[in-house]
Design a protein around this motif. Structure first.
Motif, PDB file in Angstrom:
ATOM      1  N   GLY A  44       5.303 -10.886  -8.052  1.00  0.00           N
ATOM      2  CA  GLY A  44       4.758 -10.906  -6.708  1.00  0.00           C
ATOM      3  C   GLY A  44       5.270  -9.791  -5.811  1.00  0.00           C
ATOM      4  O   GLY A  44       4.693  -9.526  -4.772  1.00  0.00           O
ATOM      5  N   ARG A  45       6.367  -9.098  -6.203  1.00  0.00           N
ATOM      6  CA  ARG A  45       6.857  -7.988  -5.375  1.00  0.00           C
ATOM      7  C   ARG A  45       6.124  -6.722  -5.764  1.00  0.00           C
ATOM      8  O   ARG A  45       5.989  -6.442  -6.959  1.00  0.00           O
ATOM      9  CB  ARG A  45       8.349  -7.761  -5.602  1.00  0.00           C
ATOM     10  N   PRO A  46       5.671  -5.944  -4.787  1.00  0.00           N
ATOM     11  CA  PRO A  46       5.031  -4.682  -5.157  1.00  0.00           C
ATOM     12  C   PRO A  46       6.070  -3.676  -5.672  1.00  0.00           C
ATOM     13  O   PRO A  46       7.162  -3.564  -5.100  1.00  0.00           O
ATOM     14  CB  PRO A  46       4.402  -4.203  -3.840  1.00  0.00           C
ATOM     15  N   THR A  47       5.741  -2.977  -6.731  1.00  0.00           N
ATOM     16  CA  THR A  47       6.643  -1.947  -7.269  1.00  0.00           C
ATOM     17  C   THR A  47       5.851  -0.661  -7.489  1.00  0.00           C
ATOM     18  O   THR A  47       4.636  -0.691  -7.647  1.00  0.00           O
ATOM     19  CB  THR A  47       7.255  -2.350  -8.625  1.00  0.00           C
ATOM     20  N   ILE A  48       6.579   0.447  -7.494  1.00  0.00           N
ATOM     21  CA  ILE A  48       5.968   1.724  -7.870  1.00  0.00           C
ATOM     22  C   ILE A  48       6.869   2.372  -8.905  1.00  0.00           C
ATOM     23  O   ILE A  48       8.101   2.336  -8.789  1.00  0.00           O
ATOM     24  CB  ILE A  48       5.783   2.644  -6.642  1.00  0.00           C
ATOM     25  N   ASP A  78       0.816  -1.220   0.000  1.00  0.00           N
ATOM     26  CA  ASP A  78       0.000   0.000   0.000  1.00  0.00           C
ATOM     27  C   ASP A  78       0.852   1.274   0.000  1.00  0.00           C
ATOM     28  O   ASP A  78       0.358   2.357   0.258  1.00  0.00           O
ATOM     29  CB  ASP A  78      -0.961   0.003   1.204  1.00  0.00           C
ATOM     30  N   THR A  79       2.156   1.132  -0.291  1.00  0.00           N
ATOM     31  CA  THR A  79       3.011   2.322  -0.372  1.00  0.00           C
ATOM     32  C   THR A  79       2.547   3.204  -1.529  1.00  0.00           C
ATOM     33  O   THR A  79       2.230   2.702  -2.605  1.00  0.00           O
ATOM     34  CB  THR A  79       4.482   1.911  -0.619  1.00  0.00           C
ATOM     35  N   THR A  80       2.505   4.511  -1.296  1.00  0.00           N
ATOM     36  CA  THR A  80       2.109   5.414  -2.380  1.00  0.00           C
ATOM     37  C   THR A  80       3.063   6.588  -2.470  1.00  0.00           C
ATOM     38  O   THR A  80       3.850   6.846  -1.564  1.00  0.00           O
ATOM     39  CB  THR A  80       0.698   5.998  -2.164  1.00  0.00           C
TER      40      THR A  80
END
Lengths: 135, 143, 259
Positions: free
Chosen positions: B126-130, B97-99
């Motif tokens: 599977g890793r969250p990225t931004i 949920d990092t933004t």
């Protein structure tokens, strides 16, 4: 003797910001290097020192700055507001595109007295310091 | 934004692609913005547009490094087209949920500098990225 | 300078007299000459501090004298600062600026320097005609040179601007007030001397040694920080620094130099 750098001063990064008094009523912050997220705090410290002296005309010489990021802009804008609060203008010397472009495209150049050379400020052009002997 | 990895070297419209991968630390951003500046100059961008792209890439990378997962890398891909350069910068983040906050001065500057900016959240294996995607045209906006 | 100073004490009233004269007063010229002549030993002293750095001493004295003239012209006794505390930074600033200008021309190949000047010359002209900033190709066409040279010239100006060496040249005054500078003037100048003297030596060093010395002395990094940055052990950094400093000592020892 050949070790003049004090251990405690930490890393300076690629930016220097130094205060001097090139004329009796002018306080000058000379900035050289790149102003980015890493080095902006150093610029902020320099500006604080510059504006702490409320009796002289504050001038920031950015002629040797080769990069100015938004973090650096933010620090300069903050200083402009502080100067305005003190009832005076912050003078900027900007010559390179790396400095003038960010200031112009964000419109923040209007917050400062802009100069294209240090001599312009020292010789009292525009709203610069009063010529010598005027008081 | 994981389609960055699938970009063909030749690019679908004849773009040439340059990818830079560094540790996600602010100390290495000068290198990335130097690459941006060099690519824009060689693509014959006007001097203001070169300066704008350098600053925009710096801003995007600085924003991403701030939220990157510890020890992760910063990936920055440039696709050089005839009259524009596309940039896709991306980091891994620790929490899904990092933004990125877009009501900051930095983001406003980024929007001013680039012709288009977009925030992209994705999952890479599977890793969250931004990521931040931006586009810069060869002729800068007038001052 | 104080009134008790036997060498310059007699000049203090002249300074006040000079400052009070109007810009067109016929007494200005001769009075200024007397002041500049009287204070000349200060300028000569500062110029000598910068001697043996690849610039002829005569030139340095001349530059320092220009700084002295500026100091005499701009000094206001009624501000309360004494003349010496105002003149020393003004004069050494002038000399430093001279070195910085010269330094640029020494480090940048002549061809690139000329190119840089040419590029700057046409950029504003082209901007006006185009209504926007010019492209490298447009600059190349106007100058009649290949685009590759324009790219080189643009890059050179950026690279040399951001070098830490320029930084050190503009950062010698520290954050001391003018008053503090009086007592520290000599120590200050010694440090300028040291860093200024480093420059020609630095240029001879292999890349890695140069990086280490720059990080240590101009980046104020510790040996451990340097080791991390350069990717070698702290012991290795220590050894390389020691070797490099030996080399510098040999170069800087006045007895081994002529002139």
């Amino acid at each position: 003797m050949l070790d003049p750098a004090p251990e405690s001063s930490g890393r300076a990064g690629a930016l220097s910001a130094t205060l001097s008094s090139p004329a009796p009523d002018v306080r000058l912050l000379t900035v050289a290097g790149e102003v980015d997220t890493l080095t902006a705090p150093r610029l902020a410290d320099g500006l604080t020192g510059l504006l702490d002296d409320e009796r002289s005309t504050p001038v920031v010489d950015l002629a040797d700055v080769s990069f100015l990021a938004s973090s650096g802009l933010a620090v300069l804008i903050h200083a402009a507001h502080r100067a305005t609060g003190q009832g005076r203008a912050l003078h900027l010397v900007a010559t390179s595109r790396a400095v003038t472009r960010p200031l112009e495209i964000t419109g923040s150049d209007r917050l400062f007295e802009m100069h294209s050379g240090l001599e312009e400020v020292l010789t009292g052009g525009g709203s610069g310091p009063a010529p010598r002997g005027a008081d | 934004m994981s389609d960055m990895d699938r970009t063909d070297p030749g690019g679908p419209d004849g773009a040439s692609v340059v990818e830079v991968k560094t540790a996600a630390t602010a100390a290495l951003i000068p290198t990335i913005r130097a690459v941006a500046s060099d690519l824009a100059a060689r693509a014959d961008f006007d001097l203001d547009a070169i300066s704008d792209l350098r600053m925009a890439v710096d801003e995007a990378c600085a924003t991403l490094v701030d939220i990157a997962a510890p020890g992760s890398s910063l990936r920055c891909a440039f696709s050089v087209h005839d009259e524009r350069i596309g940039v896709e910068a991306e980091v891994d983040v620790a929490a899904p949920d990092t933004t990125v906050s877009t009501d900051t001065f930095g983001w406003r500057v980024l929007q001013t500098l680039a012709d288009e900016v977009e925030l992209v959240g994705a999952k890479d294996n599977g890793r969250p990225t931004i990521g931040i995607k931006l586009d810069k045209r060869a002729a800068a906006l007038p001052r | 300078m104080t009134a008790a100073d036997p060498e310059y004490g007699h000049l203090a009233p002249l300074l006040e007299e000079y400052a009070a004269l109007g810009p067109d007063d016929p007494r200005r010229e001769p009075l200024r000459d007397r002041l500049v002549t009287g204070f000349l030993p200060i300028a000569q002293h500062i110029a000598r501090r910068f001697n043996h750095r690849g610039e002829p001493l005569d030139d340095l004295v001349q530059v320092a004298t220009v700084g002295l003239i500026n100091a005499v012209d701009r000094y206001s006794p009624e501000k309360g600062n004494d003349f010496f505390s105002f003149a020393v930074p003004t004069i050494s600033g002038e000399v430093r600026r001279h070195f910085r200008d010269q330094g640029w021309s020494m480090r940048v190949p002549r061809r690139l320097k000329d190119l840089h000047v040419s590029i700057n010359g046409v950029v504003s002209e082209l901007s006006q005609g185009l209504g926007r900033a010019p492209k490298p190709s447009e600059i190349a066409e106007r100058l009649g040179v290949p685009v590759s040279e324009v790219l080189e010239g643009l890059e050179a100006s950026e690279a040399y601007r951001s070098s830490s060496l320029d930084e050190m040249l503009s950062s010698e005054q520290g954050s001391a007030t003018v008053g503090e500078l009086v007592g520290e003037a000599d120590a200050e100048l010694d440090r300028v001397d040291f860093r200024q003297a480093l420059r020609p030596v630095l240029n001879e060093l292999p890349e890695r040694e140069r990086t280490i010395v720059m990080l240590r002395f101009f980046g104020n990094m510790t040996q451990t920080q340097i080791a991390e940055q350069v990717g070698i052990s702290q012991m290795h950094v220590s050894r390389l620094l020691a070797q490099t400093l030996d080399r510098l000592r040999n170069r800087l020892d006045p007895d081994t130099r002529t002139g």
